[in-house]
Motif scaffolding. Structure first.
Motif, PDB file in Angstrom:
ATOM      1  N   CYS A   1       0.806  -1.224   0.000  1.00  0.00           N
ATOM      2  CA  CYS A   1       0.000   0.000   0.000  1.00  0.00           C
ATOM      3  C   CYS A   1       0.838   1.272   0.000  1.00  0.00           C
ATOM      4  CB  CYS A   1      -0.956   0.007   1.190  1.00  0.00           C
ATOM      5  SG  CYS A   1      -0.133   0.121   2.802  1.00  0.00           S
ATOM      6  N   ILE A   2       2.127   1.182   0.238  1.00  0.00           N
ATOM      7  CA  ILE A   2       2.945   2.393   0.368  1.00  0.00           C
ATOM      8  C   ILE A   2       3.059   3.187  -0.936  1.00  0.00           C
ATOM      9  CG2 ILE A   2       5.335   3.186   0.746  1.00  0.00           C
ATOM     10  CD1 ILE A   2       5.465   1.226   3.099  1.00  0.00           C
TER      11      ILE A   2
ATOM     12  N   GLY B   1       6.858   4.410   6.044  1.00  0.00           N
ATOM     13  CA  GLY B   1       7.159   4.143   4.639  1.00  0.00           C
ATOM     14  C   GLY B   1       6.556   5.182   3.704  1.00  0.00           C
ATOM     15  N   VAL B   2       5.309   5.548   3.957  1.00  0.00           N
ATOM     16  CA  VAL B   2       4.644   6.573   3.144  1.00  0.00           C
ATOM     17  C   VAL B   2       5.357   7.912   3.286  1.00  0.00           C
ATOM     18  CG1 VAL B   2       2.531   7.947   2.923  1.00  0.00           C
ATOM     19  CG2 VAL B   2       2.385   5.459   3.128  1.00  0.00           C
TER      20      VAL B   2
ATOM     21  N   PHE C   1       8.179  12.312   0.975  1.00  0.00           N
ATOM     22  CA  PHE C   1       9.158  13.389   1.125  1.00  0.00           C
ATOM     23  C   PHE C   1      10.319  13.233   0.149  1.00  0.00           C
ATOM     24  CE2 PHE C   1       7.107  13.975   5.302  1.00  0.00           C
ATOM     25  CZ  PHE C   1       6.895  15.360   5.243  1.00  0.00           C
ATOM     26  N   MET C   2      10.719  11.989  -0.125  1.00  0.00           N
ATOM     27  CA  MET C   2      11.825  11.755  -1.052  1.00  0.00           C
ATOM     28  C   MET C   2      11.456  12.168  -2.471  1.00  0.00           C
ATOM     29  SD  MET C   2      13.926   8.215  -1.719  1.00  0.00           S
ATOM     30  CE  MET C   2      15.117   8.090  -3.059  1.00  0.00           C
TER      31      MET C   2
ATOM     32  N   ILE D   1      11.747   0.273   3.493  1.00  0.00           N
ATOM     33  CA  ILE D   1      11.845   0.701   4.892  1.00  0.00           C
ATOM     34  C   ILE D   1      10.601   0.282   5.674  1.00  0.00           C
ATOM     35  CG2 ILE D   1      11.863   2.738   6.403  1.00  0.00           C
ATOM     36  CD1 ILE D   1      13.710   4.080   4.351  1.00  0.00           C
ATOM     37  N   GLY D   2       9.430   0.476   5.082  1.00  0.00           N
ATOM     38  CA  GLY D   2       8.193   0.063   5.744  1.00  0.00           C
ATOM     39  C   GLY D   2       8.170  -1.427   6.015  1.00  0.00           C
TER      40      GLY D   2
END
Length: 352
Positions: free
Chosen positions: A221-222, A320-321, A326-327, A282-283
């Protein structure tokens, strides 16, 4: 060689594109039926309501069609209509012998190229009419069936070895596996790389290992949620069409449909894909460290009722989101800044 590799990818993506609705139907119905029924400790899902039981059965039957549909339409992409039936047969055999997703891919290519080869045969005029509806499907099915029975045992043994290896993994290895699978889920958003990770996680549910599908459910879902959130955080960096797509992406992310991020990746792959891959990895890692488990072969917040360690599931999704959103916004420029006028006022250049 490059053209042939491009063709192989096209055939594979043909199968994947037809399989996606099956994945959506099966995943959502299974997730809903389990979520509304609840999960009992030690026994997993306990669907007793007659209506929900029928809903679960529909979802399970849909999931059972995934590999045959994948194989059938890979073969269809290669040989058109004569390849479809042998591909479906090969995919069904891949399910039966435990070869799974990878076996279905092999079956699709074997069936497709066999049918394509038989189409080149010089046959009497009297046989031409029945070649595409009888001879090619029959011979193609026999060939792919023989191949699947030959390779089925080794593939099934490999999957069993992977399952046993996973069960014996320590925490550190589980986190590394989660990072890899999270990145795979986000990389092509419903494509073949994504499906390998998803099918592995789903297969582990059947083995009683829920802490593999947990990180996968987070990673699924991220990408769409992150791109939807990114459009809200920095609207000037997205076109009007992308901002509208962002609203849909959030809705798709909530029910675990990774494909909601595809419009953004298609428009700006250099910035979007690394961002969502990083966020999903990461998530997934956070979910693995928190021992998040998912009892349903699906992802996103919709499966929260059947998740073990719900708090860490949500923490993993939010982090993760945030990382991905932001990235990607840090990498993107404002839309106005990307449009540079050239000498011809009737044309514009887009800077990437």
């Amino acid at each position: 060689m490059s053209n042939e590799l491009k063709n192989l990818r096209t055939y594979l993506m043909t199968g994947v594109s037809y399989m996606i609705p099956i994945v959506v139907i099966g995943g959502v119905l299974i997730a809903l039926s389990i979520a509304l029924s609840g999960v009992e400790a030690g026994t997993g899902a306990n669907v007793t309501n007659p209506i929900l039981s029928k809903m679960l059965n529909i979802g399970v039957k849909a999931f059972g069609l995934m590999v045959p549909v994948l194989a059938g339409f890979i073969a269809f992409g290669i040989a058109e209509r004569p390849g479809l039936a042998p591909g479906l047969v090969g995919g069904a055999l891949a399910n039966e012998i435990g070869a799974g997703f990878l076996g279905g891919i092999i079956a699709g290519f074997v069936a497709g190229y066999t049918a394509k080869w038989i189409k080149t045969w010089k046959v009497p005029t009297q046989l031409r009419a029945i070649m595409p509806i009888f001879v090619i499907p029959l011979l193609g099915s026999l060939v792919v069936g023989t191949v699947m029975y030959i390779i089925g045992a080794p593939i099934s043994s490999l999957m069993e070895s992977m399952t046993n290896g996973l069960k014996s993994m320590g925490t550190s290895n589980a986190v590394i596996l989660a990072i890899i699978m999270g990145a795979m889920i986000a990389f092509d958003m419903g494509g073949p790389v994504n499906k390998v990770a998803f099918m592995f996680g789903a297969a582990m549910i059947g083995e009683g290992v829920y802490t593999v599908m947990g990180p996968v459910a987070v990673a699924i879902c991220i990408p769409p949620l992150a791109m939807g959130v990114a459009t809200l955080l920095s609207p000037k960096k997205y076109s009007e069409a992308e901002k509208e797509a962002g609203k849909g992406a959030i809705a798709m992310g909530l029910i675990g449909i990774t494909e909601g991020a595809i419009p953004f990746a298609a428009a700006d792959p250099i910035r979007v894909i690394p961002s969502i891959v990083t966020g999903s990895a990461i998530g997934a890692a956070i979910a693995a460290m928190g021992k998040v488990g998912d009892h349903a072969p699906h992802g996103g917040p919709i499966v929260l009722p059947v998740v073990d360690n719900k708090v860490m599931f949500m923490v993993a999704v939010i982090v993760g989101v945030a990382v991905a959103a932001f990235m990607v916004n840090a990498l993107k420029k404002e839309v106005q800044e990307e449009i540079i006028e050239n000498d011809d006022p009737g044309e514009i250049d887009i800077e990437f």
